[in-house]
Design an enzyme around this catalytic site. Structure first.
Site, mmCIF file in Angstrom:
data_model
loop_
_atom_site.group_PDB
_atom_site.id
_atom_site.type_symbol
_atom_site.label_atom_id
_atom_site.label_comp_id
_atom_site.label_asym_id
_atom_site.label_seq_id
_atom_site.Cartn_x
_atom_site.Cartn_y
_atom_site.Cartn_z
ATOM 1 N N LYS A 84 48.515 33.194 42.447
ATOM 2 C CA LYS A 84 48.560 34.546 43.026
ATOM 3 C C LYS A 84 47.145 34.998 43.410
ATOM 4 C CE LYS A 84 48.330 36.575 38.380
ATOM 5 N NZ LYS A 84 49.149 36.956 37.225
ATOM 6 N N ARG A 182 55.771 46.148 30.992
ATOM 7 C CA ARG A 182 55.335 46.218 32.386
ATOM 8 C C ARG A 182 56.576 46.117 33.271
ATOM 9 N NH1 ARG A 182 50.829 42.049 34.765
ATOM 10 N NH2 ARG A 182 52.479 40.506 34.388
ATOM 11 N N TYR A 311 17.456 50.565 47.151
ATOM 12 C CA TYR A 311 17.857 51.974 47.021
ATOM 13 C C TYR A 311 17.484 52.515 45.648
ATOM 14 C CZ TYR A 311 20.863 51.213 51.116
ATOM 15 O OH TYR A 311 21.355 50.923 52.356
ATOM 16 N N ASP A 360 25.683 44.664 51.191
ATOM 17 C CA ASP A 360 25.720 43.345 51.835
ATOM 18 C C ASP A 360 24.548 42.444 51.458
ATOM 19 O OD1 ASP A 360 27.843 44.513 53.506
ATOM 20 O OD2 ASP A 360 26.155 45.619 54.361
HETATM 21 C C1 LIG Z 1 49.061 36.154 36.138
HETATM 22 C C2 LIG Z 1 50.201 35.703 35.328
HETATM 23 C C3 LIG Z 1 50.138 34.500 34.613
HETATM 24 C C4 LIG Z 1 48.875 33.694 34.467
HETATM 25 O O1 LIG Z 1 48.117 34.257 33.424
HETATM 26 P P1 LIG Z 1 46.699 33.602 32.974
HETATM 27 O O2 LIG Z 1 46.316 34.423 31.804
HETATM 28 O O3 LIG Z 1 45.774 33.772 34.127
HETATM 29 O O4 LIG Z 1 46.978 32.192 32.654
HETATM 30 C C5 LIG Z 1 51.294 34.072 33.976
HETATM 31 N N1 LIG Z 1 52.435 34.811 34.026
HETATM 32 C C6 LIG Z 1 52.523 35.978 34.682
HETATM 33 C C7 LIG Z 1 53.799 36.733 34.680
HETATM 34 C C8 LIG Z 1 51.407 36.476 35.349
HETATM 35 O O5 LIG Z 1 51.485 37.651 35.976
#
Ligand SMILES: *Cc1c(COP(=O)(O)O)cnc(C)c1O
Length: 426
Positions: A84, A182, A311, A360
């Site tokens: 992701k 969640r 800055y 930048d």
């Molecule tokens: C992001 C995610 C993972 C991966 O978690 P890591 O701690 O990065 O290994 C696994 N399961 C779900 C549902 C996630 O959202």
């Protein structure tokens, strides 16, 4: 610097950005004709040749980390590579292909668009979307063969109906809320939920999963409660005569720390990229970070004593330093709160980053006095530096930056890939 592929902002293939950048008869200045160059010669100017900063992704590290995880997994447990957010900033297509070739069986993404991007790149492995998309996205799921997570009756029924109309199956993974609160159907309502949607013939439950809130924490009470609730839920589903499909709950921390979580499949995220999910796993597993951040010096100044830099001028020169500018700023993920607190590696030495990090650009200091056994450093425009990585034993890691910022590698990795082009090492 063996680069052979680029990809950039927000999951887009960077090669698209590199193409079609020929001059145009711009309305802003119609009097000035565009200079003509062959399109190929413009396209051949790589990302790091357009701006002197880039992120290097070592795909052999990804392969290595998959092997480390697979060696740890219980026999028969499949590996799902979590790619992701553009593979935590590492480039979803490149990482997905590498992880599959190294032995990952399935992929997980956060959004429908991320799944579509993988399919368009020709990836055929099963892809799970880790949350329930809006029902309006269902045609995309079915067209691209993406499995949604399911936890509302409304979505499940709509998904089943549209699939039925098109004469196809509607595979899904049931998301179970075992305590993270969640997403997901609450653990003690899972069987009832499945009975409610059972009438729909197109729906096919191919997986059941939950997610741990504390697998990376020292305290194990809440983790154990979640694990027990999940295992009991999977058993209850079976006892109700329903096939739960593949049961999976482990993230990176659970994969490495708790073999009892492995079940049918396990979801490897942050450790796929070479990071330890928590201090407890350091020293036990040899993970290799895949990402390093590179730039070239764009300017060298020698300000007189007491002149300020950047800055706010909250850094002042001692008069015996050179100030080098590099084209990486907070818009490139080099978080402004790091200002004056981190180092940049030049010629195998850690040099102090000084002055406020700009949007930048940023600056670092090279001490002109010879110190110890080190030879005097003589920085020049075009010299390569490392903002994250190691050279001759000098290192700045993402984890070092996380400690300074009180955050986790996930967040910093995503940031570094927001604008800088990626260069892949195979
Ligand atoms: C992001 C995610 C993972 C991966 O978690 P890591 O701690 O990065 O290994 C696994 N399961 C779900 C549902 C996630 O959202």
């Amino acid at each position: 610097m063996g680069f052979n592929a680029f990809s950039g902002a927000s999951g887009q293939d960077f090669s698209d950005l590199l193409k079609n950048t020929r001059g145009y008869a711009g309305a802003a200045d119609a009097s000035r004709a565009a200079a003509e160059f062959p399109a190929e010669s413009l396209d051949a100017i790589t990302g790091p040749e357009r701006r002197w900063s880039w992120v290097e992704i070592d795909l052999s590290a990804i392969r290595h980390n998959v092997a480390v995880a697979k060696r740890r997994l219980s026999p028969g447990c499949r590996l799902m590579a979590v790619v992701k957010a553009n593979a935590y900033g590492h480039g979803a297509v490149q990482v997905a292909k590498t992880a599959i070739s190294a032995g990952a069986a399935q992929l997980a993404v956060a959004t429908v668009n991320e799944g579509v991007q993988l399919r368009r790149a020709g990836i055929e492995a099963p892809i799970l979307v880790l949350s329930e998309p809006p029902a309006s996205a269902i045609p995309l799921l079915l067209h691209h063969n993406l499995m949604p997570s399911v936890y509302t009756v409304e979505f499940a029924v709509a998904y089943g109906e549209i699939a039925d109309l098109h004469g196809v199956r509607a595979p899904f993974h049931l998301a179970v809320n075992t305590g993270m609160n969640r997403i997901g159907v609450r653990f003690d309502e899972a069987v009832e939920f499945l009975r409610q949607i059972a009438f729909h013939r197109a729906l096919e439950q191919v997986g059941t999963f939950t997610h741990f809130a504390t697998a990376d924490c020292a305290e194990t009470l809440d983790f154990n409660i979640q694990l027990r609730r999940f295992k009991e839920t999977v058993e209850a589903i079976r006892a109700a005569g329903i096939d739960p499909g593949l049961a999976h709950c482990a993230n990176s921390a659970a994969i490495l720390r708790y073999p009892e979580t492995h079940m049918d499949m396990a979801r490897l995220g942050i450790s796929l990229y070479g990071f330890h999910p928590c201090p407890e796993t350091r020293g036990y597993f040899d993970l290799h970070p895949a990402m390093s951040v590179h730039a070239r010096i764009t300017a060298v100044n020698t300000p007189p004593m007491s002149e300020g830099v950047s800055y706010g001028m909250n850094y002042r020169s001692t008069g015996s330093v050179k100030i080098c500018a590099v084209p990486v700023g907070y818009a490139d993920g080099y978080v402004r709160a790091l200002s004056g607190r981190t180092s940049i590696i030049y010629a195998g030495h850690r040099c102090r980053q000084v002055g406020n990090i700009c949007m930048d650009q940023c600056m670092f200091e090279v001490d002109l006095r010879s110190h110890g056994t080190y030879r005097r450093l003589d920085p020049h425009v075009g010299d390569e530096v490392l903002l994250v990585g190691s050279q001759n034993g000098a290192a700045v890691t993402i984890e070092d930056l996380c400690d300074l910022l009180d955050t986790i590698p996930h967040e910093l990795c995503c940031g570094f890939s927001a604008r800088m082009p990626k260069v892949y090492l195979r």
